[in-house]
Design an enzyme around this catalytic site. Structure first.
Site, PDB file in Angstrom:
ATOM      1  N   ASP A  11     -13.518   3.236   3.416  1.00  0.00           N
ATOM      2  CA  ASP A  11     -12.782   2.874   2.199  1.00  0.00           C
ATOM      3  C   ASP A  11     -13.262   1.526   1.681  1.00  0.00           C
ATOM      4  OD1 ASP A  11     -10.898   3.342   0.193  1.00  0.00           O
ATOM      5  OD2 ASP A  11      -9.309   2.282   1.264  1.00  0.00           O
ATOM      6  N   LYS A  44       1.185  -7.221   8.428  1.00  0.00           N
ATOM      7  CA  LYS A  44       1.105  -5.889   7.818  1.00  0.00           C
ATOM      8  C   LYS A  44       2.021  -4.944   8.579  1.00  0.00           C
ATOM      9  CE  LYS A  44      -2.161  -2.302   6.367  1.00  0.00           C
ATOM     10  NZ  LYS A  44      -3.599  -1.950   6.229  1.00  0.00           N
ATOM     11  N   ASN A  71      11.912  -0.698   4.208  1.00  0.00           N
ATOM     12  CA  ASN A  71      11.230  -1.322   5.343  1.00  0.00           C
ATOM     13  C   ASN A  71      12.163  -2.166   6.202  1.00  0.00           C
ATOM     14  OD1 ASN A  71      11.636  -3.554   3.737  1.00  0.00           O
ATOM     15  ND2 ASN A  71       9.534  -3.562   2.961  1.00  0.00           N
ATOM     16  N   GLY A 103       0.845  -1.180   0.000  1.00  0.00           N
ATOM     17  CA  GLY A 103       0.000   0.000   0.000  1.00  0.00           C
ATOM     18  C   GLY A 103       0.882   1.231   0.000  1.00  0.00           C
ATOM     19  N   ASP A 113      13.953  -4.856   5.713  1.00  0.00           N
ATOM     20  CA  ASP A 113      13.786  -6.307   5.746  1.00  0.00           C
ATOM     21  C   ASP A 113      14.998  -7.023   5.172  1.00  0.00           C
ATOM     22  OD1 ASP A 113      13.543  -5.746   3.059  1.00  0.00           O
ATOM     23  OD2 ASP A 113      11.830  -7.078   2.730  1.00  0.00           O
ATOM     24  N   GLU A 170       1.687   4.651 -27.068  1.00  0.00           N
ATOM     25  CA  GLU A 170       0.668   5.217 -26.186  1.00  0.00           C
ATOM     26  C   GLU A 170       1.318   6.110 -25.131  1.00  0.00           C
ATOM     27  OE1 GLU A 170      -3.102   2.242 -25.740  1.00  0.00           O
ATOM     28  OE2 GLU A 170      -1.221   1.519 -24.910  1.00  0.00           O
TER      29      GLU A 170
END
Length: 523
Positions: free
Chosen positions: A171, A47, A415, A21, A417, A502
């Site tokens: 949401d 999460k 993060n 996210g 990790d 495009e």
């Protein structure tokens, strides 16, 4: 066990990324004490809510919350969670409320445990491995109003529970509804309470993110958000379930906002002639502009159509499923792109990277070699450990950069990790090269056309947008639906992929968009 002594890594084996996210990452986890036992009962979703500032005294948690227990032990208090990220603290508050007043519930995601460290807060959640709502529907051999009614009943059941706890989801959309497992009768779970609020207790998170398709009129007009706002969102979901397209379609975002605020939608005869009148009546009641006139989740549970008594049990027109497949593909692409834009920190990384490596100027063939060596050396091809990154630099004979390897690596291990995204490092190095014109556009494009297919997939578009420096994005980027407009400019023929022609045409039509994209390869 006291505060500060527990570590997530001590109790869980953390594995592959399940999703990202704008402010978080979700990975699969397995409880270490159960790794050799039945994994189906020990696997979880972890999460990680990234903090923007480190806590002076990061606290661990005293113990795991037993499932079904209503204790708040295990949650950091607001004083202990010393962070500047409103979204992080908001989600913790809401999840604590869910644990105290809702869990366990068959249609609401369950929280098992919480860990905190200097990198952020880790929520150990129920693992939903059955896929997203629309993915399941478009894969079915048979689809009827009865199946749609079952979906609505489960969502309403979950909403009734959280609304009873005075929680407004805010949401609600298809991607936030996941099946627990792959069984045909798997329960559907409402998840992702990051933008939720507790009525009369917490302030709703300011701002609208992504598409406005599911946003209520009162939210668009900055009016009071209540549980009835979630019912509007459920009405939009039901409309799409029965037609394959959203109720409010307009040429531009401003027109769409006006249609939503006026409740201006219709049941086109060609699409809706086979849908029962009770279903259409229910949609009309949910998509009523006046929130007080919308049914509550509790009232919905006793509706004859939702209970299946008046829902038609005949297969729907295959054209509806076909439209739903197309809508679902575009929705997923946009969601990935939006999440990537909001997670972007590449601009600051590039400035720091440049200060480390000076004027080291990579040629296009060097960037290509860097990509190839990453794929050859790195075990999972897209993510590299520090030792793998050092091997890549050695293989490319970039010996002058090896002393800086750990510091460069640290810039991109956002993060913490122990791994970095190959594409972000590629983009960071590419930012040191000052290119102009079509060559610059092609460099941007080719950097993410990893399979050399001549078009960019949804994942590749997401990575490309992640590379855009936030400081150079349009000033109105936070307006509802603006990111949808940007993507629509790129995917001209709506086929879910973007060719270079495009891509280039979109840049030529909108010079400001070209400036935004080119900024990712300029120092």
């Amino acid at each position: 066990m006291g505060y500060g002594t527990r570590k997530l890594s001590d109790e869980y084996e953390v594995s592959e990324i399940l999703g990202r996210g704008g402010f978080s990452v979700v990975r699969k986890g397995t409880k270490k004490s159960s790794i050799e036992e039945e994994k189906s009962q020990s696997q979880v979703a972890i999460k990680t809510l990234r903090r923007l500032g480190a806590s002076n005294n990061p606290s661990g948690l005293p113990r795991k919350k037993d499932i079904g227990e209503k204790s708040t032990i295990g949650f950091p208090t607001m004083r202990q969670v010393s962070v500047s990220d409103t979204l992080l603290t908001n989600e913790i508050l809401v999840m604590r409320r869910i644990v105290e007043n809702v869990s366990p519930h068959p249609n609401v995601i369950d929280l098992y445990d919480v860990y905190e460290d200097t990198n952020g807060v880790h929520l150990v959640l129920e693992l939903c491995s059955g896929g997203e709502l629309f993915d399941r529907i478009v894969a079915q051999d048979k689809y009827s109003e009865t199946e749609a009614a079952t979906v609505v009943h489960q969502i309403a059941s979950g909403l009734e529970a959280v609304h009873r706890a005075n929680i407004v989801h805010r949401d609600l959309k298809p991607e936030n509804c996941l099946f627990l497992d792959v069984r045909k009768d798997s329960p559907l779970k409402i998840m992702d309470f990051g933008l939720s609020s507790v009525e009369e207790f917490t302030d709703p998170v300011v701002g609208l993110f992504g598409s406005i398709d599911y946003v209520s009129p009162e939210a668009l007009s900055q009016g009071k958000i209540t549980t009835k706002s979630d019912m509007w969102s459920l009405g939009v979901i039901l409309y799409i379930l029965l037609s394959g397209y959203p109720p409010f379609i307009a040429q531009n975002n401003r027109q769409k906002q006006q249609m939503i605020m006026n409740g201006n939608f219709s049941f086109y005869e060609k699409t809706w002639k086979g849908i029962s009148q009770p279903a259409k009546n229910l949609i009309s009641s949910l998509l009523t502009v006046d929130p007080s006139k919308r049914p509550s989740a509790l009232e919905l549970l006793s509706d004859p159509w939702v209970k299946g008594e008046k829902a038609k049990d005949v297969q729907m027109d295959p054209e509806i499923v076909s439209r739903l497949q197309s809508f679902n593909a575009r929705r997923k692409l946009r969601a990935a792109a939006i999440a990537s834009v909001w997670s972007s920190t590449i601009f600051l990384r590039t400035k720091k990277l440049k200060s480390l490596v000076g004027s080291y100027d990579l040629k296009e063939e060097e960037i290509e070699n860097l990509r190839m060596h990453f794929k050859k050396i790195c075990a999972d091809r897209d993510n590299a450990t520090l030792s793998e990154f050092e091997e890549v630099l050695k293989a490319m004979n970039m010996l002058s950069l090896i002393p800086f390897a750990s510091r460069i690596f640290d810039l991109f291990d956002n993060n913490r990790d122990g791994t970095v995204d190959m594409r972000e490092i590629l983009c960071g190095f590419s930012s040191l090269k000052n290119s102009k014109g079509e060559d610059a556009l092609r460099l941007c494009f080719q950097m993410y056309d990893t399979d050399r297919s001549g078009c960019i997939s949804k994942e590749e578009v997401a990575s490309m947008l992640r590379a855009l420096p936030y400081d150079c994005l349009p000033t109105d980027i936070t307006e509802p639906g603006k990111l949808d407009e940007i993507f629509d400019l790129m995917d001209a023929n709506n086929d879910g992929k973007v060719t270079f022609d495009e891509f280039k045409a979109a840049m030529q039509r909108d010079s400001s968009l070209q400036d935004v994209v080119l900024s990712s390869i300029r120092p």
